[in-house]
Design an enzyme around this catalytic site. Structure first.
Site, PDB file in Angstrom:
ATOM      1  N   SER A 128      47.367  42.574  43.535  1.00  0.00           N
ATOM      2  CA  SER A 128      46.695  43.908  42.474  1.00  0.00           C
ATOM      3  C   SER A 128      47.800  44.270  41.698  1.00  0.00           C
ATOM      4  CB  SER A 128      45.945  44.613  43.419  1.00  0.00           C
ATOM      5  OG  SER A 128      45.408  45.697  42.651  1.00  0.00           O
ATOM      6  N   LYS A 183      42.738  41.937  50.304  1.00  0.00           N
ATOM      7  CA  LYS A 183      42.922  42.083  48.729  1.00  0.00           C
ATOM      8  C   LYS A 183      41.262  42.409  48.291  1.00  0.00           C
ATOM      9  CE  LYS A 183      43.667  41.869  44.242  1.00  0.00           C
ATOM     10  NZ  LYS A 183      42.493  41.575  43.528  1.00  0.00           N
ATOM     11  N   HIS A 186      40.289  45.625  49.024  1.00  0.00           N
ATOM     12  CA  HIS A 186      40.881  46.667  48.213  1.00  0.00           C
ATOM     13  C   HIS A 186      39.923  46.644  46.875  1.00  0.00           C
ATOM     14  CE1 HIS A 186      43.071  46.749  44.323  1.00  0.00           C
ATOM     15  NE2 HIS A 186      44.085  47.757  45.007  1.00  0.00           N
ATOM     16  N   ASN A 187      39.445  45.415  46.398  1.00  0.00           N
ATOM     17  CA  ASN A 187      38.782  45.463  45.306  1.00  0.00           C
ATOM     18  C   ASN A 187      37.376  46.311  45.412  1.00  0.00           C
ATOM     19  OD1 ASN A 187      40.727  43.988  44.225  1.00  0.00           O
ATOM     20  ND2 ASN A 187      39.444  42.742  43.108  1.00  0.00           N
ATOM     21  N   GLU A 190      37.945  49.603  45.297  1.00  0.00           N
ATOM     22  CA  GLU A 190      37.836  50.074  43.923  1.00  0.00           C
ATOM     23  C   GLU A 190      36.526  50.313  43.345  1.00  0.00           C
ATOM     24  OE1 GLU A 190      40.868  47.132  41.615  1.00  0.00           O
ATOM     25  OE2 GLU A 190      39.135  46.925  40.463  1.00  0.00           O
TER      26      GLU A 190
HETATM   27  P1  NBP Z   1      42.912  32.494  34.314  1.00  0.00           P
HETATM   28  O1  NBP Z   1      41.905  32.903  35.440  1.00  0.00           O
HETATM   29  O2  NBP Z   1      42.297  32.733  32.880  1.00  0.00           O
HETATM   30  O3  NBP Z   1      43.303  30.937  34.258  1.00  0.00           O
HETATM   31  C1  NBP Z   1      44.017  30.497  33.290  1.00  0.00           C
HETATM   32  C2  NBP Z   1      44.923  29.429  33.761  1.00  0.00           C
HETATM   33  O4  NBP Z   1      44.312  28.648  34.837  1.00  0.00           O
HETATM   34  C3  NBP Z   1      45.683  28.554  32.738  1.00  0.00           C
HETATM   35  O5  NBP Z   1      46.857  28.346  33.187  1.00  0.00           O
HETATM   36  C4  NBP Z   1      44.924  27.295  32.820  1.00  0.00           C
HETATM   37  O6  NBP Z   1      45.709  26.064  32.351  1.00  0.00           O
HETATM   38  C5  NBP Z   1      44.370  27.146  34.256  1.00  0.00           C
HETATM   39  N1  NBP Z   1      43.592  26.313  34.590  1.00  0.00           N
HETATM   40  C6  NBP Z   1      42.487  25.970  34.637  1.00  0.00           C
HETATM   41 BR1  NBP Z   1      41.410  27.426  33.560  1.00  0.00          BR
HETATM   42  N2  NBP Z   1      41.848  25.043  34.918  1.00  0.00           N
HETATM   43  C7  NBP Z   1      42.818  24.327  35.429  1.00  0.00           C
HETATM   44  C8  NBP Z   1      42.816  23.108  36.063  1.00  0.00           C
HETATM   45  N3  NBP Z   1      41.743  22.300  36.597  1.00  0.00           N
HETATM   46  N4  NBP Z   1      44.199  22.650  36.512  1.00  0.00           N
HETATM   47  C9  NBP Z   1      45.102  23.115  36.329  1.00  0.00           C
HETATM   48  N5  NBP Z   1      45.038  24.765  35.484  1.00  0.00           N
HETATM   49  C10 NBP Z   1      43.960  24.836  35.084  1.00  0.00           C
HETATM   50  O7  NBP Z   1      44.244  33.206  34.322  1.00  0.00           O
HETATM   51  P2  NBP Z   1      44.627  34.692  34.594  1.00  0.00           P
HETATM   52  O8  NBP Z   1      43.897  35.814  34.123  1.00  0.00           O
HETATM   53  O9  NBP Z   1      46.103  34.653  34.480  1.00  0.00           O
HETATM   54  O10 NBP Z   1      44.239  34.721  36.228  1.00  0.00           O
HETATM   55  C11 NBP Z   1      44.940  33.912  37.096  1.00  0.00           C
HETATM   56  C12 NBP Z   1      44.601  34.352  38.674  1.00  0.00           C
HETATM   57  O11 NBP Z   1      44.875  35.592  38.808  1.00  0.00           O
HETATM   58  C13 NBP Z   1      42.927  34.360  38.478  1.00  0.00           C
HETATM   59  O12 NBP Z   1      42.645  33.995  40.008  1.00  0.00           O
HETATM   60  C14 NBP Z   1      42.486  35.724  38.413  1.00  0.00           C
HETATM   61  O13 NBP Z   1      40.994  36.093  39.206  1.00  0.00           O
HETATM   62  C15 NBP Z   1      43.710  36.566  39.118  1.00  0.00           C
HETATM   63  N6  NBP Z   1      44.098  37.680  38.862  1.00  0.00           N
HETATM   64  C16 NBP Z   1      43.929  38.214  37.457  1.00  0.00           C
HETATM   65  C17 NBP Z   1      44.071  39.772  37.260  1.00  0.00           C
HETATM   66  C18 NBP Z   1      43.890  39.971  35.851  1.00  0.00           C
HETATM   67  O14 NBP Z   1      44.188  41.267  35.255  1.00  0.00           O
HETATM   68  N7  NBP Z   1      43.759  39.004  34.807  1.00  0.00           N
HETATM   69  C19 NBP Z   1      44.453  40.466  38.443  1.00  0.00           C
HETATM   70  C20 NBP Z   1      44.586  40.023  39.591  1.00  0.00           C
HETATM   71  C21 NBP Z   1      44.350  38.797  39.838  1.00  0.00           C
HETATM   72  P3  NBP Z   1      45.214  25.665  30.931  1.00  0.00           P
HETATM   73  O15 NBP Z   1      46.136  26.476  29.806  1.00  0.00           O
HETATM   74  O16 NBP Z   1      45.800  24.330  30.847  1.00  0.00           O
HETATM   75  O17 NBP Z   1      43.900  26.130  30.499  1.00  0.00           O
END
Ligand code: NBP
Length: 469
Positions: A128, A183, A186-187, A190
């Site tokens: 988080s 987690k 937690h959400n 939130e």
């Molecule tokens: P995203 O959720 O947007 O995912 C992007 C990543 O996933 C890229 O590296 C992409 O690769 C890869 N990917 C996908 Br889409 N499909 C794939 C596949 N079939 N095989 C391999 N790689 C694949 O990224 P994020 O926002 O950084 O979030 C990542 C995780 O963290 C998620 O579970 C999200 O819920 C969690 N999270 C996010 C936040 C936030 O604030 N954003 C906070 C807390 C937790 P590519 O570049 O090749 O498309």
């Protein structure tokens, strides 16, 4: 090349920032992304001697010290399974796969068992703090075996946010999916806290007709007191920001339709499955659903005029009343979430230390707040099964603030302001602190129409009454 201490797959916002955080603590980290250009771009912008890019999964796995520790940070859902499937044949017994995404805990349970069958370790780790947290220090909630946790402990303790005493905002939560479960809750909390804050804003704006700068000032006052928290802190800015396109303030141009990614809904669904009440969290999810019906709401608003706004409370008195009301409602939201964690822990045989959970939420995460330090200290002294409302220090606070929550709910109801978050926070308190609830009446009706039987207060056994006699 020296072997990397850890690897990370998925260079989206979260993966990039977490890799940079790990490298900044002088751990060698290998990184891999499905689309190689993303890796190249990342290295161009942020590459340094601690970050080692790999173009193929084979090259990536080969760069890691044994046992390999691999963080997956890809889109939650099928993408995680796709990565695991490709990774499994390349790994050896004892290697540790860590899913740091927002995965549903049911998927984590399934993945934990599947990897265990292959002799691999799986950690489902809640993260988080959003992208800023990932870069500068998130709150981390790892679940899995203790043995697997010990292989990543030093790295995770280094990159985590700090609690109020300077300790790392990470602790071993429990077996298999315990981390992702905590987690998720937690959400859920939130969601509940944001909903009650929004309702407070709604009353101040629509009953007291305050403009955004004044509202921002009030939230600042709250954040200087017992409501001090990340969510109140960012409210000050969200309310005060001038619009970049039009005259006035941005908040008044933001469409009143709240989106969601699902964790609040998962919490509500699991509470229903467990048979536990988390009405404020669930109502927060419902309120977002209702907000999505903008057209319907607009049409209906033309048919039903709200009653004329009325209040006999002056603004200063209400601002202070609302502060206490929000405090009580916040405690009620926490109480619901904590109770759910406790019951889920029993059901899933997780040994979750709720004092530790409170401690690691003191920093880094979205619900970080001064109140968490109070909960941390209180639960350290309490026994495992203690309900939040049983804690003596909090009971004193609640006794004083619940009547003010009641006044706030009344004011909202009288003025046609939807206050489902605040009112469920209150009715949860009222119900769970009532010796007698009207379930006897429900049992009577059930027995009448369905011969479902009932128990008596004075005799053992199941009774049925022939209601036709
Ligand atoms: P995203 O959720 O947007 O995912 C992007 C990543 O996933 C890229 O590296 C992409 O690769 C890869 N990917 C996908 Br889409 N499909 C794939 C596949 N079939 N095989 C391999 N790689 C694949 O990224 P994020 O926002 O950084 O979030 C990542 C995780 O963290 C998620 O579970 C999200 O819920 C969690 N999270 C996010 C936040 C936030 O604030 N954003 C906070 C807390 C937790 P590519 O570049 O090749 O498309």
């Amino acid at each position: 090349m020296e072997k990397s201490n850890i690897g990370l797959i998925g260079l989206g916002v979260m993966g990039s920032n977490l890799s940079r955080n790990i490298a900044s603590k002088k751990f060698h980290i290998s990184v891999y992304n499905r689309t190689t250009e993303v890796t190249d771009e990342f290295i161009k912008e942020h590459g340094n001697e601690y970050i080692h890019p790999a173009k193929t999964l084979e090259e990536f796995v080969d760069q890691l010290e044994v046992p390999r520790k691999i963080i997956i940070l890809v889109k939650a859902g099928k993408a995680v399974d796709a990565v695991i499937e490709k990774l499994m044949p390349l790994l050896e017994k004892g290697d540790v796969v860590i899913d740091c995404g927002n995965s549903n805990f049911n998927n984590t349970l399934r993945r934990f068992d599947a990897l265990k069958e292959k002799g691999l370790q799986f950690i489902g780790c809640g993260v988080s703090g959003g992208e800023e947290g990932a870069l500068h220090g998130p709150s981390l909630m790892p679940g899995g075996t203790l043995e697997a946790w010990n292989t990543i402990k030093n790295i995770f303790e280094s990159i985590a946010a700090r609690d109020f005493s300077g300790g790392p905002c990470v602790t071993y939560i429990g077996d298999n999916a315990a981390g992702h479960y905590v987690k998720m809750v937690h959400n859920g909390i939130e969601y509940g806290v944001m909903q009650i804050m929004a309702e407070g804003y709604d009353i101040l704006k629509n009953v007291y007709k305050l403009d955004p700068p004044k509202l921002s000032e009030i939230f600042k006052k709250y954040n200087d007191g017992k409501l001090k928290s990340y969510l109140f802190e960012i409210s000050i800015e969200v309310l005060a920001r001038k619009d970049e396109f039009e005259d006035g303030y941005l908040i008044d141009y933001i469409l009143d339709r709240a989106a969601q990614k699902g964790t609040g809904k998962w919490t509500a669904i699991d509470a229903l499955k467990q048979g536990e009440a988390i009405p404020t969290i669930t109502e927060a999810v419902f309120a977002r659903f209702i907000s999505s019906h903008k057209d319907l709401r607009t049409n209906l608003s033309k048919k039903y005029q709200k009653e004329k706004i009325k209040t006999d409370m002056d603004l200063d008195t209400f601002v202070s009343t609302l502060e206490d009301a929000l405090y009580a409602a916040m405690l009620s939201s926490y109480a619901q979430g904590y109770h759910l964690i406790r019951e889920a822990a029993k059901e899933n045989k997780w040994d979750i230390d709720i004092a530790e959970v409170s401690r690691i939420w003191e920093g880094g995460c979205i619900i970080r707040a001064d109140i968490l330090n109070v909960l941390h200290k209180a639960f350290e002294k309490a026994n495992k099964d203690t309900h939040l409302f049983e804690i003596p220090e909090l009971a004193k606070d609640l006794q004083r603030t619940i009547p003010l929550l009641r006044k706030t709910v009344t004011l909202g109801v009288q003025n046609g302001i939807p206050v489902s978050g605040l009112s469920t926070a209150l009715s949860y308190f009222d119900a769970i602190t009532s010796k007698q609830v009207p379930a006897n009446f429900i049992q009577g009706l059930r027995d009448y129409f369905g011969a479902h039987t009932y128990k008596r207060t004075d005799k053992e056994g199941a009774f049925h009454t022939d209601w036709n006699i």
